[in-house]
Write a protein that holds these residues in place. Sequence first.
Motif, PDB file in Angstrom:
ATOM      1  N   SER A  26      -7.794   5.559   1.087  1.00 44.36           N
ATOM      2  CA  SER A  26      -7.477   4.151   1.325  1.00 44.36           C
ATOM      3  C   SER A  26      -6.003   4.035   1.714  1.00 44.36           C
ATOM      4  O   SER A  26      -5.200   4.927   1.432  1.00 44.36           O
ATOM      5  N   PHE A  27      -5.679   2.945   2.366  1.00 41.90           N
ATOM      6  CA  PHE A  27      -4.302   2.717   2.757  1.00 41.90           C
ATOM      7  C   PHE A  27      -4.053   1.220   2.886  1.00 41.90           C
ATOM      8  O   PHE A  27      -4.984   0.426   2.917  1.00 41.90           O
ATOM      9  N   ARG A  28      -2.792   0.866   2.951  1.00 42.88           N
ATOM     10  CA  ARG A  28      -2.395  -0.505   3.252  1.00 42.88           C
ATOM     11  C   ARG A  28      -1.604  -0.465   4.539  1.00 42.88           C
ATOM     12  O   ARG A  28      -0.750   0.398   4.724  1.00 42.88           O
ATOM     13  N   VAL A  44       0.522   3.021   5.057  1.00 38.87           N
ATOM     14  CA  VAL A  44       0.903   4.019   4.059  1.00 38.87           C
ATOM     15  C   VAL A  44      -0.327   4.350   3.224  1.00 38.87           C
ATOM     16  O   VAL A  44      -1.049   3.465   2.787  1.00 38.87           O
ATOM     17  N   TYR A  45      -0.560   5.653   3.028  1.00 37.81           N
ATOM     18  CA  TYR A  45      -1.644   6.104   2.163  1.00 37.81           C
ATOM     19  C   TYR A  45      -1.079   7.047   1.105  1.00 37.81           C
ATOM     20  O   TYR A  45       0.053   7.516   1.218  1.00 37.81           O
ATOM     21  N   TYR A  46      -1.858   7.283   0.070  1.00 34.69           N
ATOM     22  CA  TYR A  46      -1.462   8.215  -0.990  1.00 34.69           C
ATOM     23  C   TYR A  46      -2.119   9.565  -0.766  1.00 34.69           C
ATOM     24  O   TYR A  46      -3.310   9.647  -0.500  1.00 34.69           O
ATOM     25  N   ARG A  51       3.439   9.193  -1.200  1.00 36.14           N
ATOM     26  CA  ARG A  51       3.098   8.124  -0.268  1.00 36.14           C
ATOM     27  C   ARG A  51       3.464   8.607   1.127  1.00 36.14           C
ATOM     28  O   ARG A  51       4.576   9.091   1.353  1.00 36.14           O
TER      29      ARG A  51
END
Length: 122
Positions: A26-28, A44-46, A51
Amino acid sequence: MPSETLFRSADAADVEAYYQKPLPFSFRGYVAVKDDQVVGIGGVYYDGPARVAFSEFKDEMRSDRRALVKGTRMLMKFIDTIKGPVYAVADQNEPTAANLLRRLGWVPTGVIGPRGETLVRG
């Protein structure tokens, strides 16, 4: 008159429209939309505790310098709200990527992987 590139928050349908499949994480972030088509994506994703910032765009967006600048500014503003370090890989297939990231304040980490040089911000 050429159509305008619009930007908005990304959702799962946008990801599938761009990549033709869901992402494994997932990302924002945001998407760029032109003529009802997703032509760019970034956010940005983890990756574990790290990050990672990313962006990609299709050829339809490559020639739209105004949209590229606007999208870059939006993404950098978003990244600057994140506490702690954010990493990015300067894709070796994009010859200007490393220089652009440095101009935007990203700092080389000394790590060069299979996709390119890793930089950090924050």
